[in-house]
Scaffold this active site. Structure first.
Site, PDB file in Angstrom:
ATOM      1  N   PHE A 121     -10.226  -0.566   0.034  1.00  0.00           N
ATOM      2  CA  PHE A 121      -9.861  -1.423   1.160  1.00  0.00           C
ATOM      3  C   PHE A 121     -10.465  -2.794   0.901  1.00  0.00           C
ATOM      4  O   PHE A 121     -11.669  -2.942   0.731  1.00  0.00           O
ATOM      5  CB  PHE A 121     -10.313  -0.861   2.511  1.00  0.00           C
ATOM      6  CG  PHE A 121      -9.632  -1.579   3.632  1.00  0.00           C
ATOM      7  CD1 PHE A 121      -8.324  -1.244   3.995  1.00  0.00           C
ATOM      8  CD2 PHE A 121     -10.242  -2.653   4.276  1.00  0.00           C
ATOM      9  CE1 PHE A 121      -7.653  -1.950   4.984  1.00  0.00           C
ATOM     10  CE2 PHE A 121      -9.583  -3.360   5.267  1.00  0.00           C
ATOM     11  CZ  PHE A 121      -8.289  -3.012   5.627  1.00  0.00           C
TER      12      PHE A 121
ATOM     13  N   ASP B  79       0.875  -1.172   0.000  1.00  0.00           N
ATOM     14  CA  ASP B  79       0.000   0.000   0.000  1.00  0.00           C
ATOM     15  C   ASP B  79       0.916   1.227   0.000  1.00  0.00           C
ATOM     16  O   ASP B  79       1.429   1.618  -1.040  1.00  0.00           O
ATOM     17  CB  ASP B  79      -0.880  -0.127   1.249  1.00  0.00           C
ATOM     18  CG  ASP B  79      -1.946   0.925   1.404  1.00  0.00           C
ATOM     19  OD1 ASP B  79      -1.743   2.058   0.982  1.00  0.00           O
ATOM     20  OD2 ASP B  79      -3.001   0.639   1.997  1.00  0.00           O
TER      21      ASP B  79
HETATM   22  P1  XMP Z   1       1.840  -0.521   3.768  1.00  0.00           P
HETATM   23  O1  XMP Z   1       1.040   0.749   3.776  1.00  0.00           O
HETATM   24  O2  XMP Z   1       2.878  -0.522   4.846  1.00  0.00           O
HETATM   25  O3  XMP Z   1       0.755  -1.598   4.102  1.00  0.00           O
HETATM   26  O4  XMP Z   1       2.402  -0.838   2.400  1.00  0.00           O
HETATM   27  C1  XMP Z   1       0.954  -2.923   3.987  1.00  0.00           C
HETATM   28  C2  XMP Z   1       0.156  -3.648   5.039  1.00  0.00           C
HETATM   29  O5  XMP Z   1      -1.067  -2.974   5.312  1.00  0.00           O
HETATM   30  C3  XMP Z   1      -2.154  -3.847   5.291  1.00  0.00           C
HETATM   31  N1  XMP Z   1      -3.105  -3.393   4.260  1.00  0.00           N
HETATM   32  C4  XMP Z   1      -4.319  -3.890   4.051  1.00  0.00           C
HETATM   33  N2  XMP Z   1      -4.960  -4.883   4.689  1.00  0.00           N
HETATM   34  N3  XMP Z   1      -6.793  -4.574   3.237  1.00  0.00           N
HETATM   35  C5  XMP Z   1      -6.192  -5.212   4.263  1.00  0.00           C
HETATM   36  O6  XMP Z   1      -6.787  -6.138   4.812  1.00  0.00           O
HETATM   37  C6  XMP Z   1      -6.230  -3.565   2.546  1.00  0.00           C
HETATM   38  O7  XMP Z   1      -6.821  -3.021   1.617  1.00  0.00           O
HETATM   39  C7  XMP Z   1      -4.911  -3.202   3.000  1.00  0.00           C
HETATM   40  N4  XMP Z   1      -4.035  -2.274   2.570  1.00  0.00           N
HETATM   41  C8  XMP Z   1      -2.935  -2.432   3.370  1.00  0.00           C
HETATM   42  C9  XMP Z   1      -1.595  -5.210   5.020  1.00  0.00           C
HETATM   43  O8  XMP Z   1      -1.589  -5.939   6.211  1.00  0.00           O
HETATM   44  C10 XMP Z   1      -0.190  -5.014   4.538  1.00  0.00           C
HETATM   45  O9  XMP Z   1       0.676  -5.963   5.084  1.00  0.00           O
END
Ligand code: XMP
Ligand code: MG
Length: 176
Positions: free
Chosen positions: A154, A102
């Site tokens: 999400f 993300d």
């Molecule tokens: P980042 O922002 O650090 O996020 O790249 C990665 C972690 O965030 C969680 N994540 C999600 N979990 N639905 C989820 O269930 C989503 O749409 C989502 N977006 C991010 C995920 O745990 C990932 O490891």
């Protein structure tokens, strides 16, 4: 089919996921044959993807688990919480397996921790990539193996959660 009320729509069906994961397994098979790679499951979200992915890799490999997260409910906290020690990966060909990228804060942090331990190589496999959500600091971050690029939605299911719920859905659904 079991579709809880909080699921707005299905983004990827069980069959679509299986086919894409199979394709990633084929690529990993040809890239890692003869190397005995170490596949690391970044807990908890990637557990379902991980279990399916490794069964599609047709060469010897080993597995490890690593716990890290930065999400609270449906928002990235920006603070990466790494709850395990990095396993002994010196000289190993490591593949970090993550459910979703993300902002890329989580994987950038995990990747840096793993690189400190001198692996022979370090690659990243992620099922989903929300490219448009990158933190400015990590805008060039990309995974080596990606299942699907998705918009800023999400999503839950196939291991992904909202406050620990919905990990058991066999598809990826958009959360309301
Ligand atoms: P980042 O922002 O650090 O996020 O790249 C990665 C972690 O965030 C969680 N994540 C999600 N979990 N639905 C989820 O269930 C989503 O749409 C989502 N977006 C991010 C995920 O745990 C990932 O490891
Ligand atoms: Mg999560």
């Amino acid at each position: 089919m079991y579709v809880p009320e909080k699921i707005e729509r299905i983004l990827y069906t069980q069959e679509e996921l299986a086919e894409r994961v199979r394709q990633l397994g084929e690529r990993l098979t040809s890239d890692y044959g003869g190397k005995n790679p170490l596949f690391v499951c970044v807990l908890k979200g990637s557990v379902v993807f991980f279990a399916d992915l490794i069964r599609g890799v047709r060469c010897p490999l080993e597995i490890e688990f690593y716990k890290a997260s930065s999400y609270d409910g449906t928002r990235s906290t920006g603070k990466v919480d790494s709850k395990s020690d990095v396993p002994d990966i010196t000289g190993r060909d490591v593949v970090l397996v993550e459910d979703i990228v993300d902002t890329a804060r989580t994987l950038s942090d995990v990747k840096a921790r793993f690189l400190e331990k001198s692996p022979a190589s370090l690659k990243i496999a992620c099922l989903l990539d929300k490219r448009s959500c990158r933190d400015e600091r990590f805008k060039n971050f990309s995974a080596d193996y990606t299942g699907f690029e998705i918009e800023n939605l999400f999503v839950v299911g196939y291991g992904l959660d909202c406050s620990q719920a919905f990990r058991n859905l066999p598809y990826i659904g958009v959360y309301k």
